[in-house]
Structures are given as C-alpha cells and as structure tokens.
Write a protein that holds these residues in place. Sequence first.
Motif, PDB file in Angstrom:
ATOM      1  N   TYR A   1       0.836  -1.191   0.000  1.00 31.43           N
ATOM      2  CA  TYR A   1       0.000   0.000   0.000  1.00 31.43           C
ATOM      3  C   TYR A   1       0.875   1.247   0.000  1.00 31.43           C
ATOM      4  CZ  TYR A   1      -4.283  -2.590   1.208  1.00 31.43           C
ATOM      5  OH  TYR A   1      -5.361  -3.433   1.203  1.00 31.43           O
ATOM      6  N   THR A   2       0.329   2.316  -0.561  1.00 31.17           N
ATOM      7  CA  THR A   2       0.980   3.619  -0.444  1.00 31.17           C
ATOM      8  C   THR A   2       0.536   4.258   0.864  1.00 31.17           C
ATOM      9  OG1 THR A   2      -0.806   4.856  -1.501  1.00 31.17           O
ATOM     10  CG2 THR A   2       0.883   3.897  -2.955  1.00 31.17           C
ATOM     11  N   THR A   3       1.249   5.315   1.240  1.00 30.21           N
ATOM     12  CA  THR A   3       0.886   6.038   2.462  1.00 30.21           C
ATOM     13  C   THR A   3      -0.514   6.633   2.349  1.00 30.21           C
ATOM     14  OG1 THR A   3       3.217   6.585   2.854  1.00 30.21           O
ATOM     15  CG2 THR A   3       1.573   7.910   4.007  1.00 30.21           C
ATOM     16  N   SER A   4      -0.841   7.170   1.188  1.00 34.48           N
ATOM     17  CA  SER A   4      -2.155   7.780   0.992  1.00 34.48           C
ATOM     18  C   SER A   4      -3.271   6.753   1.109  1.00 34.48           C
ATOM     19  CB  SER A   4      -2.223   8.465  -0.377  1.00 34.48           C
ATOM     20  OG  SER A   4      -1.287   9.516  -0.446  1.00 34.48           O
ATOM     21  N   GLU A   5      -3.043   5.577   0.544  1.00 35.76           N
ATOM     22  CA  GLU A   5      -4.057   4.517   0.627  1.00 35.76           C
ATOM     23  C   GLU A   5      -4.295   4.107   2.070  1.00 35.76           C
ATOM     24  OE1 GLU A   5      -3.563   2.148  -3.628  1.00 35.76           O
ATOM     25  OE2 GLU A   5      -2.146   1.760  -1.997  1.00 35.76           O
ATOM     26  N   LEU A   6      -3.218   3.965   2.836  1.00 35.63           N
ATOM     27  CA  LEU A   6      -3.350   3.585   4.252  1.00 35.63           C
ATOM     28  C   LEU A   6      -4.071   4.680   5.027  1.00 35.63           C
ATOM     29  CD1 LEU A   6       0.172   2.018   4.886  1.00 35.63           C
ATOM     30  CD2 LEU A   6      -1.998   0.788   4.881  1.00 35.63           C
ATOM     31  N   ALA A   7      -3.777   5.934   4.692  1.00 30.38           N
ATOM     32  CA  ALA A   7      -4.433   7.045   5.383  1.00 30.38           C
ATOM     33  C   ALA A   7      -5.934   7.019   5.133  1.00 30.38           C
ATOM     34  CB  ALA A   7      -3.825   8.367   4.918  1.00 30.38           C
ATOM     35  N   GLN A   8      -6.300   6.732   3.911  1.00 30.16           N
ATOM     36  CA  GLN A   8      -7.732   6.674   3.576  1.00 30.16           C
ATOM     37  C   GLN A   8      -8.419   5.514   4.281  1.00 30.16           C
ATOM     38  OE1 GLN A   8      -8.456   6.507  -0.620  1.00 30.16           O
ATOM     39  NE2 GLN A   8     -10.690   6.603  -0.420  1.00 30.16           N
ATOM     40  N   VAL A   9      -7.778   4.340   4.280  1.00 34.55           N
ATOM     41  CA  VAL A   9      -8.374   3.157   4.899  1.00 34.55           C
ATOM     42  C   VAL A   9      -8.565   3.355   6.397  1.00 34.55           C
ATOM     43  CG1 VAL A   9      -7.927   0.743   5.508  1.00 34.55           C
ATOM     44  CG2 VAL A   9      -7.563   1.525   3.156  1.00 34.55           C
ATOM     45  N   HIS A  10      -7.587   4.005   7.048  1.00 33.69           N
ATOM     46  CA  HIS A  10      -7.610   4.109   8.506  1.00 33.69           C
ATOM     47  C   HIS A  10      -8.196   5.430   8.999  1.00 33.69           C
ATOM     48  CE1 HIS A  10      -5.346   0.411   9.309  1.00 33.69           C
ATOM     49  NE2 HIS A  10      -4.652   0.695   8.230  1.00 33.69           N
ATOM     50  N   GLY A  11      -8.599   6.289   8.075  1.00 37.93           N
ATOM     51  CA  GLY A  11      -9.205   7.549   8.491  1.00 37.93           C
ATOM     52  C   GLY A  11      -8.231   8.450   9.217  1.00 37.93           C
ATOM     53  N   MET A  12      -6.974   8.449   8.785  1.00 40.60           N
ATOM     54  CA  MET A  12      -5.940   9.262   9.409  1.00 40.60           C
ATOM     55  C   MET A  12      -5.260  10.122   8.355  1.00 40.60           C
ATOM     56  SD  MET A  12      -4.317   6.222  11.784  1.00 40.60           S
ATOM     57  CE  MET A  12      -3.143   7.285  12.615  1.00 40.60           C
ATOM     58  N   THR A  13      -4.467  11.081   8.806  1.00 42.77           N
ATOM     59  CA  THR A  13      -3.733  11.912   7.855  1.00 42.77           C
ATOM     60  C   THR A  13      -2.487  11.168   7.381  1.00 42.77           C
ATOM     61  OG1 THR A  13      -2.340  12.963   9.538  1.00 42.77           O
ATOM     62  CG2 THR A  13      -4.503  13.977   9.083  1.00 42.77           C
ATOM     63  N   ALA A  14      -1.973  11.567   6.228  1.00 39.81           N
ATOM     64  CA  ALA A  14      -0.758  10.945   5.687  1.00 39.81           C
ATOM     65  C   ALA A  14       0.434  11.101   6.633  1.00 39.81           C
ATOM     66  CB  ALA A  14      -0.448  11.532   4.305  1.00 39.81           C
ATOM     67  N   PRO A  15       0.645  12.302   7.256  1.00 39.70           N
ATOM     68  CA  PRO A  15       1.766  12.418   8.200  1.00 39.70           C
ATOM     69  C   PRO A  15       1.646  11.458   9.391  1.00 39.70           C
ATOM     70  CG  PRO A  15       1.044  14.593   7.517  1.00 39.70           C
ATOM     71  CD  PRO A  15       0.023  13.620   6.988  1.00 39.70           C
ATOM     72  N   GLU A  16       0.419  11.247   9.879  1.00 44.13           N
ATOM     73  CA  GLU A  16       0.232  10.305  10.994  1.00 44.13           C
ATOM     74  C   GLU A  16       0.614   8.890  10.561  1.00 44.13           C
ATOM     75  OE1 GLU A  16      -3.439  12.153  13.629  1.00 44.13           O
ATOM     76  OE2 GLU A  16      -3.909  11.168  11.737  1.00 44.13           O
ATOM     77  N   ILE A  17       0.183   8.479   9.390  1.00 42.16           N
ATOM     78  CA  ILE A  17       0.534   7.148   8.883  1.00 42.16           C
ATOM     79  C   ILE A  17       2.040   7.053   8.669  1.00 42.16           C
ATOM     80  CG2 ILE A  17       0.346   5.617   6.881  1.00 42.16           C
ATOM     81  CD1 ILE A  17      -2.076   5.451   8.639  1.00 42.16           C
ATOM     82  N   SER A  18       2.638   8.111   8.153  1.00 43.32           N
ATOM     83  CA  SER A  18       4.083   8.111   7.902  1.00 43.32           C
ATOM     84  C   SER A  18       4.862   7.904   9.189  1.00 43.32           C
ATOM     85  CB  SER A  18       4.509   9.432   7.243  1.00 43.32           C
ATOM     86  OG  SER A  18       3.991   9.534   5.935  1.00 43.32           O
ATOM     87  N   ARG A  19       4.409   8.506  10.279  1.00 48.38           N
ATOM     88  CA  ARG A  19       5.100   8.329  11.563  1.00 48.38           C
ATOM     89  C   ARG A  19       5.030   6.870  12.017  1.00 48.38           C
ATOM     90  NH1 ARG A  19       3.095  13.620  12.599  1.00 48.38           N
ATOM     91  NH2 ARG A  19       1.169  12.812  13.546  1.00 48.38           N
ATOM     92  N   HIS A  20       3.879   6.238  11.862  1.00 48.05           N
ATOM     93  CA  HIS A  20       3.755   4.828  12.245  1.00 48.05           C
ATOM     94  C   HIS A  20       4.597   3.939  11.332  1.00 48.05           C
ATOM     95  CE1 HIS A  20       0.861   5.195  15.431  1.00 48.05           C
ATOM     96  NE2 HIS A  20       0.018   5.911  14.666  1.00 48.05           N
ATOM     97  N   LEU A  21       4.607   4.248  10.031  1.00 49.12           N
ATOM     98  CA  LEU A  21       5.424   3.460   9.098  1.00 49.12           C
ATOM     99  C   LEU A  21       6.906   3.607   9.414  1.00 49.12           C
ATOM    100  CD1 LEU A  21       3.615   4.163   5.698  1.00 49.12           C
ATOM    101  CD2 LEU A  21       3.730   1.972   6.920  1.00 49.12           C
ATOM    102  N   SER A  22       7.304   4.800   9.839  1.00 50.85           N
ATOM    103  CA  SER A  22       8.708   5.036  10.192  1.00 50.85           C
ATOM    104  C   SER A  22       9.141   4.143  11.353  1.00 50.85           C
ATOM    105  CB  SER A  22       8.910   6.513  10.554  1.00 50.85           C
ATOM    106  OG  SER A  22      10.243   6.749  10.959  1.00 50.85           O
ATOM    107  N   VAL A  23       8.260   3.979  12.356  1.00 48.26           N
ATOM    108  CA  VAL A  23       8.568   3.104  13.497  1.00 48.26           C
ATOM    109  C   VAL A  23       8.710   1.655  13.027  1.00 48.26           C
ATOM    110  CG1 VAL A  23       7.693   2.193  15.680  1.00 48.26           C
ATOM    111  CG2 VAL A  23       7.453   4.635  15.157  1.00 48.26           C
ATOM    112  N   LEU A  24       7.786   1.220  12.167  1.00 48.76           N
ATOM    113  CA  LEU A  24       7.829  -0.157  11.675  1.00 48.76           C
ATOM    114  C   LEU A  24       9.063  -0.414  10.808  1.00 48.76           C
ATOM    115  CD1 LEU A  24       4.046  -0.540  10.767  1.00 48.76           C
ATOM    116  CD2 LEU A  24       5.241  -1.692  12.652  1.00 48.76           C
ATOM    117  N   LYS A  25       9.433   0.589   9.988  1.00 49.30           N
ATOM    118  CA  LYS A  25      10.609   0.425   9.132  1.00 49.30           C
ATOM    119  C   LYS A  25      11.889   0.422   9.965  1.00 49.30           C
ATOM    120  CE  LYS A  25       9.299   3.666   6.169  1.00 49.30           C
ATOM    121  NZ  LYS A  25       9.335   4.598   5.014  1.00 49.30           N
ATOM    122  N   LYS A  26      11.965   1.269  10.983  1.00 47.73           N
ATOM    123  CA  LYS A  26      13.136   1.308  11.854  1.00 47.73           C
ATOM    124  C   LYS A  26      13.332  -0.028  12.563  1.00 47.73           C
ATOM    125  CE  LYS A  26      15.287   3.997  15.565  1.00 47.73           C
ATOM    126  NZ  LYS A  26      15.126   5.136  16.523  1.00 47.73           N
ATOM    127  N   ALA A  27      12.223  -0.700  12.860  1.00 48.37           N
ATOM    128  CA  ALA A  27      12.290  -2.009  13.515  1.00 48.37           C
ATOM    129  C   ALA A  27      12.558  -3.135  12.523  1.00 48.37           C
ATOM    130  CB  ALA A  27      10.992  -2.284  14.263  1.00 48.37           C
TER     131      ALA A  27
END
Length: 366
Positions: A306-332
Amino acid sequence: MHIDIAGLRPERIAVVPSPLAELGMALHALSEPGHHPGLQGWVTGVSAGLDSHLADRMCEADFLWRTTFSDLFMPFAGVPGRSTLPGATLAEDLDLLDKLSDEQFVDAALEFTCALPYCSHGPDVLSDADVRRRALELAASRGPQQVRFSERLLDDPPQIRAWLRQFLEDCDEAFFAEAWSRLRHQLAADARHKTDLLRRKGPAEALASVSPAVRLDESAARVTIDKLGTGHSATEDGGLLLVPTSLGWPHLSVLHRYGWQPALHYPVGSPELADPPSVGQLALRMTALSHPVRMRICRHLARSAYTTSELAQVHGMTAPEISRHLSVLKKAGLVTTRRRGRYVLHQLDVTVVARLGSDFLEGILR
C-alpha cells in the motif's frame, strides 16, 4: 554482558571442548526438552531407557542444570591460577571438580538460590551464619527439594560432592558415553577451526565466529555478549576459555564468577540460517507491534503493498500520521518499501514477523 581482555595475548584464548560441560547440557535437555526441539528424538530415547533409580536421582538436584547451568559443570575455570583447560575425558573433568575447595563447590552449587554475590567477593556461606540462613530461606521459597539439598550441602559438603560425582559417572555409563563418542568429533573440529581463525585472523574474527551475539570492540579490550542478563568479568592474570557445545543451542552461557577464569559456552551446529537479531532489535520490533494502530496497519500490509495515501484513507488518518507509524515499523525492520513509478509502496516483511516468536525465545534463553 562484558569481559575485559585488555592486554590478553591471543595464545591465552583457548578453544577446548569439555565432556563435563556437555554432560551438563545433556542433563538440561533431558529436564527441559522444550528448550531444544531438535533433540526431542534423543531425549525421548534416553528417557525411555533410564533406570528408574537414576531417573529419581536426576530429580534430586535438577536445579543445578534445569533452571540454571551451574558452574560446577566447568570446574576447570575455578582451579587456582586461572589457566586450567578442560579435561579430555569425563574422568579428567571430574578430577578437576575434585580440585575445587569446599567453599568454591558450595558457592557454585547454591547459585540457584541467588544467595551469594556472583561477580564480586562475598562472605563464605560455610562460616557466615547470616549468609547460610539467607541461602536456606531462598531455597525454601523454591520448594522442599531445594531445602533438603541445601541443608545436606551446607552440613556435609564432602558427602554431596561424592554423591554428585557418582551420579555423573552413572549418567555417563547409562547414556552419555555413547552420545559423547559421537559429539566429540564435531566439537573437536569446531575447536580446531576457531583456533585456526584465532591464529590467522586474530581474536575479533574468532570471537565473531562463536556467535553473532559476541563482538570485540575496536580497541580489542572488551568482549560484549548480547544477552538479557548483565554481568562483568576480566581475564586479568588468567585467560579466556571458549567451550563449544553440540547440545546447547540456543543457550549462549557466560561464566563470569568472581575469581574464576571467564568462559563462553557456545552452541555449534545452530539450526538457524540467519543471524539472530540483537536483544535491542528484538525489543524494538515488539514495541513497534504493541501499538494498536500499527497492528491494524500491519494487517493490511501483510496482504498487499500500500501507499501512504491509501493507508491514510483506509484508517481515516492523515498521511503524516501514517508516515510516523510506518517510520517506526521500518526502523524495527518489519516493513519494506519499493518504488513503482511515482508511488512508494510499503509491505510487511512476513518472514521477519514469522520469526518473532522463535527470536523472542532465543533471546530470553540465550
């Protein structure tokens, strides 16, 4: 966990198998087969053939090898001079066990009570009434079996020493001699390989070959072992022992008892093809997955990219919020990304996630 080796000459690092240490691991595997899934066939065969009297005796002091791996199985490290090597035979190792003083023997045997200081010099339990009382109190918290053993040990160390030697000799006759006749060749080959590495490429290469969890710092002064446990030791006027085990995976044990020669008891022939994550990386991954939003994100990323925008739409969140969560997952190290044209796609690394259970188990047992 650290071992200071500043100024230690390479020839003072010895790689030597120990029959007694391997017998200790055999007893551990028989007591805790869940720790060693690859040995279940061997454990089942040995257990089925055990004499009932020997099996009963095995239960009398199983806390020496079940919940902790007693330093009594590596007595060579405690011989004065801090330079003694393991014996070539079980009988020779048992003779080294006999060379320990009563104080050393009792101190090591009572490790399961956590009554005595391990990394520093403390009072002698055989002569200090307060330490003796504390040891018995701690043994009582673990059950009557430990109390009986501790009382006998404190009242008559020579009797327990004779009992333990006879028990280990009976185990050798019942099942260990046959196992050792097979295992010693693999252990000897591993010892030769690491000794050759030590001579040709130095301590850093040799220690790195012991386990991905072991490393030598750039100054070649400190060995760091990535374990959940903490401790510190130094070679000082002694040496460093590397003791291979065929039965010990996933345990990587570090003997760092005060006044004893430091020793690394490491597994050979590990079934794992990939390097295990560090304890810090494992903690990072588990923390990353503990957030409910990131769990829901992973649910989608496990099925497709999924792209960040797609995840934001699915979860009802903003793209920056999704990006922060993805950053944590990628760092791990849990999420991978790839570019497709002008889109960046994220996907869960299912292989890494699938290993989390075994990684966690290996991390806490290491």
